[in-house]
Design a protein around this motif. Sequence first.
Motif, PDB file in Angstrom:
ATOM      1  N   LEU A 239       8.768  -0.820 -43.611  1.00  0.00           N
ATOM      2  CA  LEU A 239       9.881  -0.297 -42.814  1.00  0.00           C
ATOM      3  C   LEU A 239      10.302  -1.238 -41.681  1.00  0.00           C
ATOM      4  O   LEU A 239      11.438  -1.182 -41.216  1.00  0.00           O
ATOM      5  CB  LEU A 239       9.494   1.059 -42.201  1.00  0.00           C
ATOM      6  N   MET A 240       9.396  -2.087 -41.248  1.00  0.00           N
ATOM      7  CA  MET A 240       9.670  -2.885 -40.044  1.00  0.00           C
ATOM      8  C   MET A 240      10.877  -3.823 -40.164  1.00  0.00           C
ATOM      9  O   MET A 240      11.678  -3.913 -39.225  1.00  0.00           O
ATOM     10  CB  MET A 240       8.427  -3.688 -39.645  1.00  0.00           C
ATOM     11  N   PRO A 241      11.052  -4.550 -41.284  1.00  0.00           N
ATOM     12  CA  PRO A 241      12.163  -5.512 -41.313  1.00  0.00           C
ATOM     13  C   PRO A 241      13.522  -4.886 -41.014  1.00  0.00           C
ATOM     14  O   PRO A 241      14.303  -5.442 -40.230  1.00  0.00           O
ATOM     15  CB  PRO A 241      12.100  -6.071 -42.741  1.00  0.00           C
ATOM     16  N   GLU A 242      13.788  -3.699 -41.583  1.00  0.00           N
ATOM     17  CA  GLU A 242      15.104  -3.105 -41.371  1.00  0.00           C
ATOM     18  C   GLU A 242      15.308  -2.717 -39.906  1.00  0.00           C
ATOM     19  O   GLU A 242      16.358  -3.001 -39.319  1.00  0.00           O
ATOM     20  CB  GLU A 242      15.303  -1.866 -42.264  1.00  0.00           C
ATOM     21  N   VAL A 243      14.284  -2.096 -39.313  1.00  0.00           N
ATOM     22  CA  VAL A 243      14.461  -1.647 -37.933  1.00  0.00           C
ATOM     23  C   VAL A 243      14.604  -2.854 -36.999  1.00  0.00           C
ATOM     24  O   VAL A 243      15.378  -2.829 -36.034  1.00  0.00           O
ATOM     25  CB  VAL A 243      13.331  -0.673 -37.505  1.00  0.00           C
ATOM     26  N   LYS A 244      13.905  -3.935 -37.297  1.00  0.00           N
ATOM     27  CA  LYS A 244      14.004  -5.113 -36.436  1.00  0.00           C
ATOM     28  C   LYS A 244      15.325  -5.854 -36.620  1.00  0.00           C
ATOM     29  O   LYS A 244      15.827  -6.497 -35.690  1.00  0.00           O
ATOM     30  CB  LYS A 244      12.828  -6.053 -36.701  1.00  0.00           C
ATOM     31  N   GLN A 245      15.889  -5.708 -37.804  1.00  0.00           N
ATOM     32  CA  GLN A 245      17.198  -6.319 -38.028  1.00  0.00           C
ATOM     33  C   GLN A 245      18.275  -5.525 -37.294  1.00  0.00           C
ATOM     34  O   GLN A 245      19.151  -6.095 -36.633  1.00  0.00           O
ATOM     35  CB  GLN A 245      17.468  -6.350 -39.540  1.00  0.00           C
ATOM     36  N   LYS A 246      18.183  -4.194 -37.366  1.00  0.00           N
ATOM     37  CA  LYS A 246      19.221  -3.364 -36.740  1.00  0.00           C
ATOM     38  C   LYS A 246      19.020  -3.222 -35.232  1.00  0.00           C
ATOM     39  O   LYS A 246      19.980  -2.999 -34.503  1.00  0.00           O
ATOM     40  CB  LYS A 246      19.238  -1.985 -37.397  1.00  0.00           C
ATOM     41  N   LEU A 247      17.773  -3.327 -34.787  1.00  0.00           N
ATOM     42  CA  LEU A 247      17.492  -3.231 -33.341  1.00  0.00           C
ATOM     43  C   LEU A 247      16.698  -4.481 -32.940  1.00  0.00           C
ATOM     44  O   LEU A 247      15.482  -4.426 -32.757  1.00  0.00           O
ATOM     45  CB  LEU A 247      16.683  -1.969 -33.026  1.00  0.00           C
ATOM     46  N   PRO A 248      17.376  -5.609 -32.802  1.00  0.00           N
ATOM     47  CA  PRO A 248      16.654  -6.886 -32.642  1.00  0.00           C
ATOM     48  C   PRO A 248      15.791  -6.965 -31.382  1.00  0.00           C
ATOM     49  O   PRO A 248      14.858  -7.756 -31.335  1.00  0.00           O
ATOM     50  CB  PRO A 248      17.777  -7.935 -32.619  1.00  0.00           C
ATOM     51  N   ASP A 249      16.099  -6.174 -30.363  1.00  0.00           N
ATOM     52  CA  ASP A 249      15.310  -6.248 -29.121  1.00  0.00           C
ATOM     53  C   ASP A 249      14.178  -5.243 -29.079  1.00  0.00           C
ATOM     54  O   ASP A 249      13.508  -5.094 -28.062  1.00  0.00           O
ATOM     55  CB  ASP A 249      16.223  -5.987 -27.913  1.00  0.00           C
ATOM     56  N   VAL A 250      13.977  -4.515 -30.173  1.00  0.00           N
ATOM     57  CA  VAL A 250      13.112  -3.342 -30.093  1.00  0.00           C
ATOM     58  C   VAL A 250      11.620  -3.689 -30.143  1.00  0.00           C
ATOM     59  O   VAL A 250      11.207  -4.617 -30.848  1.00  0.00           O
ATOM     60  CB  VAL A 250      13.448  -2.314 -31.196  1.00  0.00           C
ATOM     61  N   GLN A 251      10.858  -2.973 -29.349  1.00  0.00           N
ATOM     62  CA  GLN A 251       9.398  -2.959 -29.451  1.00  0.00           C
ATOM     63  C   GLN A 251       9.018  -1.602 -30.026  1.00  0.00           C
ATOM     64  O   GLN A 251       9.320  -0.577 -29.434  1.00  0.00           O
ATOM     65  CB  GLN A 251       8.772  -3.143 -28.068  1.00  0.00           C
ATOM     66  N   ILE A 252       8.372  -1.606 -31.185  1.00  0.00           N
ATOM     67  CA  ILE A 252       7.913  -0.343 -31.765  1.00  0.00           C
ATOM     68  C   ILE A 252       6.555   0.011 -31.149  1.00  0.00           C
ATOM     69  O   ILE A 252       5.672  -0.838 -31.032  1.00  0.00           O
ATOM     70  CB  ILE A 252       7.772  -0.444 -33.299  1.00  0.00           C
ATOM     71  N   VAL A 253       6.426   1.268 -30.753  1.00  0.00           N
ATOM     72  CA  VAL A 253       5.189   1.745 -30.123  1.00  0.00           C
ATOM     73  C   VAL A 253       4.648   2.934 -30.907  1.00  0.00           C
ATOM     74  O   VAL A 253       5.407   3.830 -31.288  1.00  0.00           O
ATOM     75  CB  VAL A 253       5.451   2.196 -28.662  1.00  0.00           C
ATOM     76  N   ILE A 254       3.342   2.914 -31.146  1.00  0.00           N
ATOM     77  CA  ILE A 254       2.667   4.096 -31.686  1.00  0.00           C
ATOM     78  C   ILE A 254       1.725   4.591 -30.595  1.00  0.00           C
ATOM     79  O   ILE A 254       0.988   3.798 -29.997  1.00  0.00           O
ATOM     80  CB  ILE A 254       1.873   3.748 -32.961  1.00  0.00           C
ATOM     81  N   GLU A 255       1.762   5.891 -30.328  1.00  0.00           N
ATOM     82  CA  GLU A 255       0.889   6.425 -29.277  1.00  0.00           C
ATOM     83  C   GLU A 255      -0.115   7.369 -29.913  1.00  0.00           C
ATOM     84  O   GLU A 255       0.242   8.282 -30.635  1.00  0.00           O
ATOM     85  CB  GLU A 255       1.712   7.147 -28.211  1.00  0.00           C
TER      86      GLU A 255
END
Length: 411
Positions: A271-287
């Motif tokens: 899933l990561m490639p798509e989200v990083k392409q659409k939200l290039p500045d994003v840091q994904i966090v899991i809590e």
Amino acid sequence: MNNSYPEHAPLVQFPVQDDCLQIGGIPLIRLVQRVGVTPFYAYDRQKITERVALLRQHLPPDIHLHYAIKANPMPAVVQHLANLVDGMDVASAGEMRAALDTVLSPDRISFAGPGKKESELRCAIAAGVILNMESAQEMESIAQLGEYLGIVPKVAIRVNPDFELKSSGMKMGGGPKPFGVDAEQVPDMLTRLRALGLDFFGFHIFSGSQNLNAEAIQQVHARTFQLGIRLAENASAPVRMLNIGGGFGVPYFPGDRALNLPAIGENLQRLMPEVKQKLPDVQIVIELGRYLVAEAGIYVCRVLERKLSRGQIFLVTDGGLHHHLAASGNFGQVIRKNYPVIIGNRVQGTKREIVSVVGPLCTPLDVLADQMQMARASADDLVVVLQSGAYGLTASPTAFLGHPAPVEVLV
Ligand SMILES: *Cc1c(COP(=O)(O)O)cnc(C)c1O
């Protein structure tokens, strides 16, 4: 330990030597002498370290791992985890102070939860932590306080998603909820957020807790990314943070199986490639709270009396529901099931028998084990409740009946 409790998932995290449980490399009998009193909670720092390493091994390397302090706020545990995780999530000013006492920088700390008081908001803005806003009204208060303090508050929007996490022990998203802003109201809130000039970081989407179903978690991750991408279209600034929650469960009860972490990790890799392409500045966090600490902790109490009543054996102990509400079955369980409970100083024992372990409180709810098979025990033997590192002491009514509170140690 070999599987002496066939009905429970095999619990192999603590070694057994000479029939005595070891925690942190210390035989339980020695640890009891060292602590000096029963009951107590003991947490194994090495197990916590190993659990974080396991997550790092399976999750995509660019995902940040946060610790949700409410699972276990013991300061030594929080300090230990601060050296291992990328950030922390807090839900009160008290938890925020514990997180700020660590090496973590304030912008690695996020503060979620409904009903934040003005005093808490003020402390959080002054500290520079990220406020996960739970309502439009809270956003207005934050903006006013920011103006008063002369600080631009760091904020994210906690979203109540338009889907549910299936087979979760506790649902915290989907449908009507006190948590977060309904997804359909987020675009309007983003417009207002821009007018208020707040420092926008992104979204926090937490769907539920204690989930052992990897497929359900995979599905929720996919839908959470889609929702984050969709909501970002209305944002005035690039989304820098997308906190996709956690909710990873641990096996407690007969029939529970450990979570399939590799499957969750592989799904996130996909899933990561798509989200990083659409939200290039994003840091994904899991809590995560429970998954990081639950299995590293035990609760230890002492048998005061072995009692026979009409053919049933009761071990009356100095510990009980006032210290460990969850093990008594009164913290979110619908039907009471036994936690894994053993006699820690004679794990196998010479004889085995079916017993109930009860506490000293004058209520039939004060049960730590209901008719479980364990080694034959008598006064002074040590009852151990496993899987007790999360939602133990601080989730228990310690004032009930006025017994002393238990000690906590990190070994
Ligand atoms: C309680 C909570 C957590 C931790 O949940 P676990 O099931 O212990 O991992 C994480 N995030 C939020 C917002 C929470 O309220």
